[in-house]
Design a protein around this motif. Sequence first.
Motif, PDB file in Angstrom:
ATOM      1  N   SER A   1       0.864  -1.178   0.000  1.00  0.00           N
ATOM      2  CA  SER A   1       0.000   0.000   0.000  1.00  0.00           C
ATOM      3  C   SER A   1       0.903   1.230   0.000  1.00  0.00           C
ATOM      4  CB  SER A   1      -0.939  -0.018   1.206  1.00  0.00           C
ATOM      5  OG  SER A   1      -0.196  -0.046   2.411  1.00  0.00           O
ATOM      6  N   LYS A   2       0.541   2.287   0.688  1.00  0.00           N
ATOM      7  CA  LYS A   2       1.364   3.491   0.665  1.00  0.00           C
ATOM      8  C   LYS A   2       2.734   3.210   1.263  1.00  0.00           C
ATOM      9  CE  LYS A   2       1.105   8.446   1.058  1.00  0.00           C
ATOM     10  NZ  LYS A   2       0.257   9.618   1.350  1.00  0.00           N
ATOM     11  N   ARG A   3       3.773   3.556   0.549  1.00  0.00           N
ATOM     12  CA  ARG A   3       5.121   3.208   0.973  1.00  0.00           C
ATOM     13  C   ARG A   3       5.601   4.108   2.108  1.00  0.00           C
ATOM     14  NH1 ARG A   3       8.024   2.603  -4.874  1.00  0.00           N
ATOM     15  NH2 ARG A   3       7.303   4.748  -5.018  1.00  0.00           N
ATOM     16  N   PHE A   4       6.449   3.536   2.938  1.00  0.00           N
ATOM     17  CA  PHE A   4       6.914   4.227   4.150  1.00  0.00           C
ATOM     18  C   PHE A   4       7.478   5.604   3.831  1.00  0.00           C
ATOM     19  CE2 PHE A   4      10.294   5.230   7.191  1.00  0.00           C
ATOM     20  CZ  PHE A   4       9.614   5.135   8.396  1.00  0.00           C
ATOM     21  N   PHE A   5       8.378   5.684   2.868  1.00  0.00           N
ATOM     22  CA  PHE A   5       9.040   6.952   2.590  1.00  0.00           C
ATOM     23  C   PHE A   5       8.149   7.949   1.832  1.00  0.00           C
ATOM     24  CE2 PHE A   5      12.847   4.386   3.478  1.00  0.00           C
ATOM     25  CZ  PHE A   5      13.489   5.239   4.375  1.00  0.00           C
ATOM     26  N   ASP A   6       6.931   7.508   1.469  1.00  0.00           N
ATOM     27  CA  ASP A   6       5.970   8.427   0.863  1.00  0.00           C
ATOM     28  C   ASP A   6       5.029   9.033   1.893  1.00  0.00           C
ATOM     29  OD1 ASP A   6       7.014   7.978  -1.641  1.00  0.00           O
ATOM     30  OD2 ASP A   6       5.560   6.425  -2.176  1.00  0.00           O
TER      31      ASP A   6
ATOM     32  N   PRO B   1       3.729  11.506   4.645  1.00  0.00           N
ATOM     33  CA  PRO B   1       4.082  12.930   4.852  1.00  0.00           C
ATOM     34  C   PRO B   1       5.013  13.141   6.040  1.00  0.00           C
ATOM     35  CG  PRO B   1       1.725  12.699   4.434  1.00  0.00           C
ATOM     36  CD  PRO B   1       2.264  11.308   4.574  1.00  0.00           C
ATOM     37  N   GLU B   2       4.742  12.450   7.171  1.00  0.00           N
ATOM     38  CA  GLU B   2       5.579  12.653   8.349  1.00  0.00           C
ATOM     39  C   GLU B   2       6.999  12.147   8.139  1.00  0.00           C
ATOM     40  OE1 GLU B   2       3.019   8.921   9.285  1.00  0.00           O
ATOM     41  OE2 GLU B   2       2.824  10.838   8.235  1.00  0.00           O
ATOM     42  N   VAL B   3       7.138  11.109   7.307  1.00  0.00           N
ATOM     43  CA  VAL B   3       8.473  10.568   7.035  1.00  0.00           C
ATOM     44  C   VAL B   3       9.234  11.504   6.095  1.00  0.00           C
ATOM     45  CG1 VAL B   3       9.741   8.644   5.998  1.00  0.00           C
ATOM     46  CG2 VAL B   3       7.772   8.195   7.470  1.00  0.00           C
ATOM     47  N   LYS B   4       8.560  12.005   5.070  1.00  0.00           N
ATOM     48  CA  LYS B   4       9.201  12.984   4.181  1.00  0.00           C
ATOM     49  C   LYS B   4       9.703  14.192   4.979  1.00  0.00           C
ATOM     50  CE  LYS B   4       6.747  12.117  -0.174  1.00  0.00           C
ATOM     51  NZ  LYS B   4       5.842  12.726  -1.178  1.00  0.00           N
ATOM     52  N   GLN B   5       8.849  14.690   5.883  1.00  0.00           N
ATOM     53  CA  GLN B   5       9.225  15.840   6.705  1.00  0.00           C
ATOM     54  C   GLN B   5      10.412  15.501   7.591  1.00  0.00           C
ATOM     55  OE1 GLN B   5       6.243  17.016   9.537  1.00  0.00           O
ATOM     56  NE2 GLN B   5       7.092  19.073   9.813  1.00  0.00           N
ATOM     57  N   ALA B   6      10.402  14.311   8.178  1.00  0.00           N
ATOM     58  CA  ALA B   6      11.495  13.905   9.066  1.00  0.00           C
ATOM     59  C   ALA B   6      12.817  13.800   8.312  1.00  0.00           C
ATOM     60  CB  ALA B   6      11.147  12.574   9.733  1.00  0.00           C
ATOM     61  N   VAL B   7      12.789  13.200   7.131  1.00  0.00           N
ATOM     62  CA  VAL B   7      14.016  13.048   6.348  1.00  0.00           C
ATOM     63  C   VAL B   7      14.585  14.418   5.982  1.00  0.00           C
ATOM     64  CG1 VAL B   7      14.980  12.223   4.165  1.00  0.00           C
ATOM     65  CG2 VAL B   7      13.399  10.771   5.444  1.00  0.00           C
ATOM     66  N   MET B   8      13.734  15.332   5.544  1.00  0.00           N
ATOM     67  CA  MET B   8      14.213  16.679   5.190  1.00  0.00           C
ATOM     68  C   MET B   8      14.778  17.410   6.404  1.00  0.00           C
ATOM     69  SD  MET B   8      11.584  18.204   2.327  1.00  0.00           S
ATOM     70  CE  MET B   8      10.124  18.043   3.339  1.00  0.00           C
ATOM     71  N   SER B   9      14.092  17.298   7.553  1.00  0.00           N
ATOM     72  CA  SER B   9      14.552  17.978   8.760  1.00  0.00           C
ATOM     73  C   SER B   9      15.867  17.409   9.258  1.00  0.00           C
ATOM     74  CB  SER B   9      13.484  17.870   9.857  1.00  0.00           C
ATOM     75  OG  SER B   9      12.282  18.483   9.454  1.00  0.00           O
ATOM     76  N   LEU B  10      16.005  16.091   9.213  1.00  0.00           N
ATOM     77  CA  LEU B  10      17.257  15.462   9.630  1.00  0.00           C
ATOM     78  C   LEU B  10      18.401  15.864   8.712  1.00  0.00           C
ATOM     79  CD1 LEU B  10      15.876  11.916  10.513  1.00  0.00           C
ATOM     80  CD2 LEU B  10      16.980  13.486  12.121  1.00  0.00           C
ATOM     81  N   ARG B  11      18.145  15.900   7.417  1.00  0.00           N
ATOM     82  CA  ARG B  11      19.191  16.275   6.465  1.00  0.00           C
ATOM     83  C   ARG B  11      19.652  17.712   6.706  1.00  0.00           C
ATOM     84  NH1 ARG B  11      23.124  13.685   3.985  1.00  0.00           N
ATOM     85  NH2 ARG B  11      23.626  14.511   1.916  1.00  0.00           N
TER      86      ARG B  11
END
Length: 579
Positions: A390-395, A397-407
Amino acid sequence: MTPEHVLAGLDDQQRVAAEALLGPVCILAGAGTGKTRAITHRIAYGVATGAYTPNRVMALTFTSRAASELRGRLRQLGAGGVSARTFHASALSQLNFFWPQVVGGQLPSILEGKARVLGHAAERLRLKLDTAMLRDVAAEIEWRKVSGLSIDQYAHRIAGRSLPGSLTADQAVLLQQAYEDLKDERRQFDFEDVLLACAGMIETEPAVAMQVREQYRFFVVDEYQDVSPLQQQLLDLWLGGRRDVCVVGDASQTIYSFAGARSDFLLDFERRYEDATVVRLEQNYRSTPDVVDAANRLMRGRPGALTLHAATAHGAGRTERPGADPATPDPVAFASDLAEARGVAQAIAQQIAAGDRPEDIAVLYRVNVQAAALEAALADVGVSYQIRGSKRFFDLPEVKQAVMSLRAASVSVTGEPLFKSVSDVLRSLGWSQDAPEARGAVRDRWESLNAIMGLVDQQPAGTSFRSFTDELMERQAGQHEPTVAAVTLATLHSAKGLEWDSVYLIGLSEGLVPISYAKTFEQVDEERRLLYVGITRARRRLHLSWAEGGQQRGPRQPSRFLAELGTRTPRGSAPRRRP
């Protein structure tokens, strides 16, 4: 890493595979026998001994996740410069490089899916196709292309195929031609075109062939039983008559024949290369003896089937995995699909209450529609779940936001411990050390952020914040998802390559396993292999069940395969039943 360190910890057959560095090599690897370990250590050993230059090795697999896992393991073994990609990613990379030189201009855009263009093509022909039919036509196009058939050749073979919906043979051919015409007008490629164009460029342009073959000298192909004629053609072109190729596969796990996969290439490897080194990996390190025995019974006498042997301690016939429980493969019959879903959900809730982790449990089924009742039943007993595919983990919204913030935070290196750096960022996004008690969106968000925190514990000591975010972004690019604390719901097809402590195989009745449209011997045998894949996903416990059905659809019969598993349910008899 020294060559001796690379080989340390391999069993005798894995070591033979790792030391066979040159010439044609075929590794026949049964489920749970450590095939990924064998091929990554083989590549790393070749690099450590100087037999391989890392950037001249191409490791090929079939999913971005598998490619990401290969790259991660190779980095840990000191072979980070090796190219580990899918067939499509490798072909696309070469096309992007050579297209401007050979054809000129930009490479045509790549379609994310065929449905929209197919819909427009159907409109041109004044055909009315619903979404399901469009998906089936797309699958038919994919089969034609990976099988190496032109539209004219397909037209001559169409008589033996089951066409989507109410399409006639003429309509199916016209629709495929209209689809190809539209793509050409719009300068678009689909995924199969990427392989076709790359193969065509190497075949017709000597300069391209020379450069590609100069770049890559050694090839490793994982999951070789899934290779299609088109992929085999491209592999042959990359090799260019050279013989340094290692293939790894298991004919018993060929479950994509309907999509053009051919296990013949694996089974005929020895005939193609008479001097090939052939290694058989049959020592299963994943499952209990009962699970292994069930898998062997199901595949006994099948072409290319390997006989698995459960890893034993002191010759006592017990698995070396600590705390392994005996599997109980005797099936349970339920009165209806709903009763089956509720019974499985209750059993899972009891397991979790007894201390089992939800991420170590999976429920596998034949078709997606079976998931609906399971979702409701698990929600009723308060068990979190995730649906694979189904909807993939890295898609999320909270995961996208987390990855950008961590980077962004990792740009300014603070020298703090990695756990503190990552947790500070994730706390600002709503993560806490203790899980929220309430179910729902808040808990789902926390689970996603906690999965990222879980990756911190997997890092070697001294990993920098920047290195961690580099790996996180690579995982995002390859859709290599971390483990989430939830029960997995998945189709048998999507479960391939994964494993869990406890596996529930549901819906084991005629019409589902084997599926109702499996009529020929070959189609039923593919269903057998699909069940084999499901069985061998289990490490400790295997649960089998089926539903007798309701009056509306008539009574069902247990799957013909259950009698072959050595359970106490021969065909036509009454298994244990629950209401």
